[in-house]
Design an enzyme around this catalytic site. Structure first.
Site, PDB file in Angstrom:
ATOM      1  N   CYS A 308       0.804  -1.226   0.000  1.00 57.48           N
ATOM      2  CA  CYS A 308       0.000   0.000   0.000  1.00 57.48           C
ATOM      3  C   CYS A 308       0.841   1.282   0.000  1.00 57.48           C
ATOM      4  O   CYS A 308       0.644   2.171  -0.834  1.00 57.48           O
ATOM      5  CB  CYS A 308      -0.973  -0.007   1.184  1.00 57.48           C
ATOM      6  SG  CYS A 308      -0.197   0.041   2.826  1.00 57.48           S
ATOM      7  N   HIS A 356      -2.554   1.138   6.798  1.00 56.03           N
ATOM      8  CA  HIS A 356      -2.938   1.071   5.384  1.00 56.03           C
ATOM      9  C   HIS A 356      -3.151   2.472   4.836  1.00 56.03           C
ATOM     10  O   HIS A 356      -3.515   3.404   5.569  1.00 56.03           O
ATOM     11  CB  HIS A 356      -4.216   0.239   5.210  1.00 56.03           C
ATOM     12  CG  HIS A 356      -4.553  -0.034   3.775  1.00 56.03           C
ATOM     13  ND1 HIS A 356      -3.754  -0.809   2.955  1.00 56.03           N
ATOM     14  CD2 HIS A 356      -5.590   0.384   2.993  1.00 56.03           C
ATOM     15  CE1 HIS A 356      -4.280  -0.878   1.750  1.00 56.03           C
ATOM     16  NE2 HIS A 356      -5.397  -0.158   1.739  1.00 56.03           N
ATOM     17  N   HIS A 368      -5.777   1.777  -4.449  1.00 54.53           N
ATOM     18  CA  HIS A 368      -4.899   1.258  -3.403  1.00 54.53           C
ATOM     19  C   HIS A 368      -4.493  -0.177  -3.700  1.00 54.53           C
ATOM     20  O   HIS A 368      -5.099  -0.852  -4.545  1.00 54.53           O
ATOM     21  CB  HIS A 368      -5.558   1.363  -2.019  1.00 54.53           C
ATOM     22  CG  HIS A 368      -6.719   0.426  -1.805  1.00 54.53           C
ATOM     23  ND1 HIS A 368      -7.013  -0.151  -0.581  1.00 54.53           N
ATOM     24  CD2 HIS A 368      -7.697  -0.024  -2.648  1.00 54.53           C
ATOM     25  CE1 HIS A 368      -8.089  -0.904  -0.689  1.00 54.53           C
ATOM     26  NE2 HIS A 368      -8.525  -0.854  -1.923  1.00 54.53           N
TER      27      HIS A 368
END
Length: 396
Positions: A308, A356, A368
């Protein structure tokens, strides 16, 4: 009767066998869900939703461990460069120290040939601490200016070399610690992912289908929330534009609304960035969009795969903006704004441990790299519920 008793006994043994030795809640959940239809139901049997939550938690924990791995890897790389630099410096200083020692040796040889002050100079070269010997006025008075300079240089080089050697030793110890942290973080990621895979592999086909249905329902709800945000932002943008036009008319500017460059790029429904910032955000989004379909791989920074924070770092790098490697640092690399004020290019962070991150593209959506087994994709920022959003940060 015997046959009936045997049947109950067999059922008991089967239930015992399917209980793993580790007796963790996650594995017990799968074992209970995987029992045959003839097994006696249990009042505390976990639901499929609970199993799904356990798997999601494992993936999230793996994501957190991945960021720790990334941080340890970055620290190890920097520390290794520092150690290499220090060792090179020590080697150069050692050579200078040897040169200074040779020059002093030439003076000693000259004194030996002339028969002057051999004992003092020889003792100087062999002394553990030359400065203690140099302090004796008897020797210092006999040194010429050039000799004294050579002696001073020798002492300086010896002191600096010893200091650099100590720094190199300490840096090597820190490097060892960083490498240990790196191995620990890597092991944690692997264990979490292995447990999650095991949980999923033991689900029946019917349970997997139900799990997919639950996931689809979550996605629909996330899409609904994204649409609500997009509508809210559009309404706020329209209201802002009306106020600006009214203000222009009142000021008698004569221009009905086409003169304001500040309002032309307000497509996200939030406060408009400057031209330079908007252009950079567009470049970052274009890069991220080109990565859609590439696999998530923990610790990866491209070009074939990403995690990420590796994706967001690479996207903004393509726009000429340098971001830190890990989420814990990226969250501090800009200005924090509210979710309702999010603009394309902003970074959206998730969970209390900031494990994240995604790249906002407008209308409640982001690009993402979600988790292991998934691919870079476009998705609602509410994909794991509104409460999972930690913050929104504008990096430029």
């Amino acid at each position: 009767m015997a046959s009936h008793r045997k049947s109950r006994s067999t059922g008991t043994r089967v239930a015992g066998i399917r209980t793993p030795a580790l007796a963790t809640a996650a594995l017990t959940s799968v074992a209970l869900l995987s029992q045959t239809a003839n097994a006696t139901p249990s009042d505390d049997r976990p639901t499929l939703e609970e199993v799904e939550k356990k798997v999601d938690d494992l993936y999230r924990q793996a994501g957190s461990a991945t960021e720790k791995y990334n941080a340890a890897k970055e620290k190890t790389t920097k520390q290794r460069k520092k150690v290499d630099g220090l060792l090179d410096d020590v080697a150069q200083r050692t050579q200078k120290l040897n040169d200074a020692r040779e020059e002093l040796g030439s003076f000693a040889s000259a004194q030996y040939r002339t028969g002057a002050s051999v004992p003092e100079t020889a003792t100087l070269l062999l002394a553990d601490s030359p400065q203690d010997y140099f302090d004796q006025n008897q020797l210092m008075n006999r040194l010429t200016g050039r000799q004294k300079t050579a002696v001073d240089d020798y002492v300086t080089q010896q002191s600096e070399t010893m200091q650099k050697r100590r720094e190199a030793t300490e840096s090597l110890e820190t490097l060892t610690d960083s490498q240990t942290d790196l191995k620990t973080a890597k092991s944690t990621v692997q264990k979490k992912l292995a447990t999650a895979r095991e949980l999923l592999s033991e689900l029946t086909a019917e349970e997997k289908a139900r799990l997919a249905a639950i996931e689809k329902k979550k996605q629909q709800e996330a899409a609904r929330k994204a649409a609500e945000l997009a509508k809210q932002q559009a309404e706020e943008a329209a209201e802002r534009k009306r106020r600006e036009e009214a203000a222009q008319q009142e000021s008698g500017s004569g221009s009905s609304g086409t003169s304001g460059g500040t309002g032309s790029s307000d497509s996200s429904g939030s406060s408009t960035p400057g031209t330079s910032t908007g252009t950079k955000a567009e470049k970052a989004i274009a890069f991220a969009r080109a990565q859609i379909g590439k696999p998530y791989v923990w610790g990866a920074t491209g070009p074939g795969s990403y995690d990420c924070s590796g994706l967001t770092q690479a996207a903004w790098k393509a726009a000429g903006v340098s971001l830190p490697r890990v989420t814990y640092d990226q969250v501090n690399a800009g200005t924090t704004v509210s979710v309702s004020q999010a603009q394309p290019g902003d970074l959206v962070f998730f969970y209390d441990d900031i494990s994240h991150v995604g790249l906002y593209i407008g209308d409640g959506m982001m690009i993402h790299a979600p988790k292991p087994g998934a691919y870079v994709r476009e998705e609602s920022i509410f994909y794991d519920g509104e409460s999972s959003i930690h913050s929104v940060v504008r990096p430029a």
